[in-house]
Design a protein around this motif. Sequence first.
Motif, PDB file in Angstrom:
ATOM      1  N   GLN A  22       0.836  -1.200   0.000  1.00  0.00           N
ATOM      2  CA  GLN A  22       0.000   0.000   0.000  1.00  0.00           C
ATOM      3  C   GLN A  22       0.873   1.255   0.000  1.00  0.00           C
ATOM      4  O   GLN A  22       0.587   2.230  -0.706  1.00  0.00           O
ATOM      5  N   TRP A  23       1.935   1.210   0.769  1.00  0.00           N
ATOM      6  CA  TRP A  23       2.851   2.347   0.824  1.00  0.00           C
ATOM      7  C   TRP A  23       3.543   2.563  -0.518  1.00  0.00           C
ATOM      8  O   TRP A  23       3.688   3.700  -0.979  1.00  0.00           O
ATOM      9  N   ARG A  24       3.949   1.467  -1.164  1.00  0.00           N
ATOM     10  CA  ARG A  24       4.599   1.577  -2.465  1.00  0.00           C
ATOM     11  C   ARG A  24       3.650   2.168  -3.510  1.00  0.00           C
ATOM     12  O   ARG A  24       4.068   2.933  -4.385  1.00  0.00           O
ATOM     13  N   GLN A  97      -8.416  -7.674   0.444  1.00  0.00           N
ATOM     14  CA  GLN A  97      -7.597  -6.485   0.681  1.00  0.00           C
ATOM     15  C   GLN A  97      -7.198  -5.820  -0.630  1.00  0.00           C
ATOM     16  O   GLN A  97      -7.263  -4.590  -0.759  1.00  0.00           O
ATOM     17  N   LEU A  98      -6.803  -6.623  -1.604  1.00  0.00           N
ATOM     18  CA  LEU A  98      -6.424  -6.070  -2.905  1.00  0.00           C
ATOM     19  C   LEU A  98      -7.597  -5.376  -3.579  1.00  0.00           C
ATOM     20  O   LEU A  98      -7.434  -4.343  -4.241  1.00  0.00           O
ATOM     21  N   GLN A  99      -8.801  -5.930  -3.411  1.00  0.00           N
ATOM     22  CA  GLN A  99      -9.983  -5.342  -4.030  1.00  0.00           C
ATOM     23  C   GLN A  99     -10.340  -3.987  -3.429  1.00  0.00           C
ATOM     24  O   GLN A  99     -11.020  -3.188  -4.067  1.00  0.00           O
ATOM     25  N   SER A 103      -8.350   2.325  -0.836  1.00  0.00           N
ATOM     26  CA  SER A 103      -9.222   2.529   0.322  1.00  0.00           C
ATOM     27  C   SER A 103      -8.890   1.595   1.483  1.00  0.00           C
ATOM     28  O   SER A 103      -9.485   1.725   2.554  1.00  0.00           O
ATOM     29  N   TRP A 104      -7.956   0.661   1.269  1.00  0.00           N
ATOM     30  CA  TRP A 104      -7.647  -0.300   2.337  1.00  0.00           C
ATOM     31  C   TRP A 104      -7.066   0.409   3.550  1.00  0.00           C
ATOM     32  O   TRP A 104      -6.181   1.240   3.448  1.00  0.00           O
ATOM     33  N   ARG A 105      -7.609   0.076   4.712  1.00  0.00           N
ATOM     34  CA  ARG A 105      -7.154   0.645   5.970  1.00  0.00           C
ATOM     35  C   ARG A 105      -7.187  -0.411   7.062  1.00  0.00           C
ATOM     36  O   ARG A 105      -8.010  -1.329   7.045  1.00  0.00           O
TER      37      ARG A 105
END
Length: 206
Positions: A22-24, A97-99, A103-105
């Motif tokens: 997510q950071w990348r 999570q990928l989907q 917005s993943w948190r």
Amino acid sequence: MPALVLYLLGLGLAFGCRSFAQWRATGDTGLRLDAGPVGSIGWWARLLFVAALLLGLAGPLAGLAGLAPITLVDHGWIQLVGLLLAVAGVLATLAAQLQMGASWRVGVDPGERTALVTGGAFALARNPIFTAMTATTLGLAMMVPTPVAVAAVVLLVVSIQVQVRAVEEPYLTRTHGVAYAGYAARVGRFWPGVGRRTVSGRNGVT
């Protein structure tokens, strides 16, 4: 040993690797670890969740240390089903999570607004990541059916219920209003068709 390896792998993929990815992709890890003041409902939800994760680790360790399993469910075929369920749970967690994309948190920032994800697994259940995590923990408990592992399943379910009902759903209702109300009325909370919410007022759900 397989249960311990699978637990560590699942934990590392679901939190460590996913946060790094997510950071990348966005420059943001997606981690929102401030659950609010000590004693608040968000604080209790986080505390229970962390305790459930620690018990999830302690379950396989207790088995390796020689803690007697629960005889009623200590059978080879149950362990095999547990292995399949745990593997499926890990894969389903990662897929959901990928989907979520950007917005993943992990956790909630009350002042933040992310896109409401309603497609893919989220068209079947509003919280498929939590459903998959519960399946993983249940599968691990079936692989190593110690009282500690069973307690981990119970505590995880309790912590998820508190987090979803008392923290995340009120946040989503405030943030997305009518859009979330309609979504929650169509889609079950953790399973298809189960836990759909009724519209209350112009922007709310119950």
